[in-house]
Design a protein around this motif. Structure first.
Motif, PDB file in Angstrom:
ATOM      1  N   THR A 145       0.847  -1.187   0.000  1.00 23.59           N
ATOM      2  CA  THR A 145       0.000   0.000   0.000  1.00 23.59           C
ATOM      3  C   THR A 145       0.885   1.240   0.000  1.00 23.59           C
ATOM      4  N   LEU A 146       0.621   2.134  -0.967  1.00 22.71           N
ATOM      5  CA  LEU A 146       1.363   3.386  -1.105  1.00 22.71           C
ATOM      6  C   LEU A 146       0.414   4.564  -0.965  1.00 22.71           C
ATOM      7  N   LYS A 147       0.960   5.710  -0.564  1.00 24.95           N
ATOM      8  CA  LYS A 147       0.164   6.924  -0.455  1.00 24.95           C
ATOM      9  C   LYS A 147       0.193   7.659  -1.792  1.00 24.95           C
ATOM     10  N   LYS A 148      -0.978   8.068  -2.238  1.00 23.75           N
ATOM     11  CA  LYS A 148      -1.123   8.787  -3.510  1.00 23.75           C
ATOM     12  C   LYS A 148      -0.335  10.097  -3.468  1.00 23.75           C
ATOM     13  N   GLY A 149       0.371  10.381  -4.565  1.00 21.12           N
ATOM     14  CA  GLY A 149       1.062  11.650  -4.723  1.00 21.12           C
ATOM     15  C   GLY A 149       2.444  11.735  -4.110  1.00 21.12           C
ATOM     16  N   VAL A 150       2.869  10.709  -3.398  1.00 16.50           N
ATOM     17  CA  VAL A 150       4.203  10.707  -2.783  1.00 16.50           C
ATOM     18  C   VAL A 150       5.096   9.785  -3.619  1.00 16.50           C
ATOM     19  N   PRO A 151       6.244  10.292  -4.118  1.00 13.18           N
ATOM     20  CA  PRO A 151       7.121   9.453  -4.947  1.00 13.18           C
ATOM     21  C   PRO A 151       7.451   8.128  -4.241  1.00 13.18           C
ATOM     22  N   ALA A 152       7.375   7.034  -5.008  1.00 13.49           N
ATOM     23  CA  ALA A 152       7.564   5.708  -4.416  1.00 13.49           C
ATOM     24  C   ALA A 152       8.587   4.890  -5.190  1.00 13.49           C
ATOM     25  N   THR A 153       9.336   4.077  -4.446  1.00 14.87           N
ATOM     26  CA  THR A 153      10.297   3.155  -5.030  1.00 14.87           C
ATOM     27  C   THR A 153      10.092   1.786  -4.406  1.00 14.87           C
ATOM     28  N   LEU A 154      10.002   0.774  -5.265  1.00 16.04           N
ATOM     29  CA  LEU A 154       9.964  -0.607  -4.796  1.00 16.04           C
ATOM     30  C   LEU A 154      11.333  -1.213  -5.082  1.00 16.04           C
ATOM     31  N   ASN A 155      11.971  -1.752  -4.057  1.00 14.05           N
ATOM     32  CA  ASN A 155      13.306  -2.332  -4.174  1.00 14.05           C
ATOM     33  C   ASN A 155      13.179  -3.853  -4.189  1.00 14.05           C
ATOM     34  N   PHE A 156      13.299  -4.442  -5.389  1.00  9.67           N
ATOM     35  CA  PHE A 156      13.179  -5.890  -5.549  1.00  9.67           C
ATOM     36  C   PHE A 156      14.555  -6.532  -5.437  1.00  9.67           C
ATOM     37  N   THR A 157      14.663  -7.573  -4.619  1.00  3.97           N
ATOM     38  CA  THR A 157      15.888  -8.363  -4.519  1.00  3.97           C
ATOM     39  C   THR A 157      15.512  -9.808  -4.804  1.00  3.97           C
ATOM     40  N   ARG A 158      15.986 -10.325  -5.942  1.00  2.57           N
ATOM     41  CA  ARG A 158      15.660 -11.705  -6.350  1.00  2.57           C
ATOM     42  C   ARG A 158      16.689 -12.660  -5.769  1.00  2.57           C
ATOM     43  N   LYS A 159      16.200 -13.572  -4.915  1.00  2.00           N
ATOM     44  CA  LYS A 159      17.057 -14.598  -4.323  1.00  2.00           C
ATOM     45  C   LYS A 159      16.803 -15.951  -4.965  1.00  2.00           C
ATOM     46  N   ASP A 160      15.768 -16.040  -5.761  1.00  2.00           N
ATOM     47  CA  ASP A 160      15.362 -17.286  -6.422  1.00  2.00           C
ATOM     48  C   ASP A 160      16.070 -17.404  -7.764  1.00  2.00           C
ATOM     49  N   ALA A 161      16.645 -18.572  -8.044  1.00  4.04           N
ATOM     50  CA  ALA A 161      17.369 -18.778  -9.302  1.00  4.04           C
ATOM     51  C   ALA A 161      16.437 -19.085 -10.470  1.00  4.04           C
ATOM     52  N   SER A 162      15.156 -19.260 -10.201  1.00  4.55           N
ATOM     53  CA  SER A 162      14.196 -19.617 -11.242  1.00  4.55           C
ATOM     54  C   SER A 162      14.125 -18.539 -12.325  1.00  4.55           C
ATOM     55  N   SER A 163      14.111 -18.983 -13.580  1.00  7.09           N
ATOM     56  CA  SER A 163      14.021 -18.021 -14.684  1.00  7.09           C
ATOM     57  C   SER A 163      12.643 -17.373 -14.743  1.00  7.09           C
ATOM     58  N   CYS A 164      11.648 -17.980 -14.132  1.00  5.83           N
ATOM     59  CA  CYS A 164      10.306 -17.399 -14.111  1.00  5.83           C
ATOM     60  C   CYS A 164      10.313 -16.062 -13.378  1.00  5.83           C
ATOM     61  N   LEU A 165      11.096 -15.960 -12.330  1.00  5.88           N
ATOM     62  CA  LEU A 165      11.099 -14.761 -11.496  1.00  5.88           C
ATOM     63  C   LEU A 165      12.207 -13.778 -11.859  1.00  5.88           C
ATOM     64  N   MET A 219       3.035 -16.168 -13.623  1.00  6.73           N
ATOM     65  CA  MET A 219       2.685 -17.256 -12.695  1.00  6.73           C
ATOM     66  C   MET A 219       2.633 -16.767 -11.243  1.00  6.73           C
ATOM     67  N   PHE A 220       3.462 -15.806 -10.886  1.00  6.34           N
ATOM     68  CA  PHE A 220       3.488 -15.252  -9.541  1.00  6.34           C
ATOM     69  C   PHE A 220       3.014 -13.805  -9.626  1.00  6.34           C
ATOM     70  N   HIS A 221       2.194 -13.396  -8.653  1.00  8.67           N
ATOM     71  CA  HIS A 221       1.558 -12.082  -8.717  1.00  8.67           C
ATOM     72  C   HIS A 221       1.698 -11.302  -7.419  1.00  8.67           C
ATOM     73  N   GLY A 222       1.518 -10.021  -7.552  1.00  9.93           N
ATOM     74  CA  GLY A 222       1.465  -9.129  -6.415  1.00  9.93           C
ATOM     75  C   GLY A 222       0.459  -8.043  -6.701  1.00  9.93           C
ATOM     76  N   LYS A 223       0.110  -7.279  -5.662  1.00 10.02           N
ATOM     77  CA  LYS A 223      -0.859  -6.210  -5.835  1.00 10.02           C
ATOM     78  C   LYS A 223      -0.331  -4.930  -5.188  1.00 10.02           C
ATOM     79  N   LEU A 224      -0.496  -3.830  -5.902  1.00  8.41           N
ATOM     80  CA  LEU A 224      -0.088  -2.514  -5.449  1.00  8.41           C
ATOM     81  C   LEU A 224      -1.356  -1.704  -5.235  1.00  8.41           C
ATOM     82  N   ILE A 225      -1.528  -1.154  -4.041  1.00 11.50           N
ATOM     83  CA  ILE A 225      -2.705  -0.332  -3.726  1.00 11.50           C
ATOM     84  C   ILE A 225      -2.214   1.090  -3.494  1.00 11.50           C
TER      85      ILE A 225
END
Length: 123
Positions: free
Chosen positions: A55-75, A115-121
């Motif tokens: 969940t993010l606040k509207k109008g405030v600059p946002a950054t999502l920091n993804f760190t992939r630890k899974d070796a799967s090519s899907c991710l 195959m894997f999903h997430g949701k941003l509000i």
């Protein structure tokens, strides 16, 4: 006797598959902290996304920091189709993705194979 055993094992496997794909699983969620008029959330990619709902606040600059630890090519990619983002996620490296928070709503993201999903509000 063998037929009954095979039937029981088969029903157990079917039950597990139904639970795995359609069961109500607990989902990790997080609301971004705001500091210096910026908000950010760290997302770990390991067999899925954690947190899966952000969940993010509207109008405030946002950054999502993804760190992939899974070796799967899907991710190895994350796709935010509503924002036109299709970003590669190198393994064991933090990849920052800036999100436009000017419009409120619920937005989905997925891995490159959808195959894997997430949701941003954004509210």
């Amino acid at each position: 006797m063998t037929k009954i055993l095979v039937l029981i094992v088969g029903l157990a496997i079917i039950g597990f598959i139904l639970w795995w794909f359609f069961g109500n699983h607990e989902v990790a969620s997080q609301t971004a902290d705001i500091a210096d008029n910026k908000q950010s959330v760290d997302v770990e990619v390991s067999g899925g996304y954690s947190p899966e709902v952000i969940t993010l606040k509207k109008g405030v600059p946002a950054t999502l920091n993804f760190t992939r630890k899974d070796a799967s090519s899907c991710l190895d990619r994350v796709v935010f189709s509503d924002f036109g983002i299709n970003q590669e996620l190198p393994q064991n490296q933090k990849e920052a993705i800036n999100i436009d928070t000017s419009k409120p709503g619920e937005f989905q993201w997925a891995c490159g194979m959808d195959m894997f999903h997430g949701k941003l509000i954004i509210k």
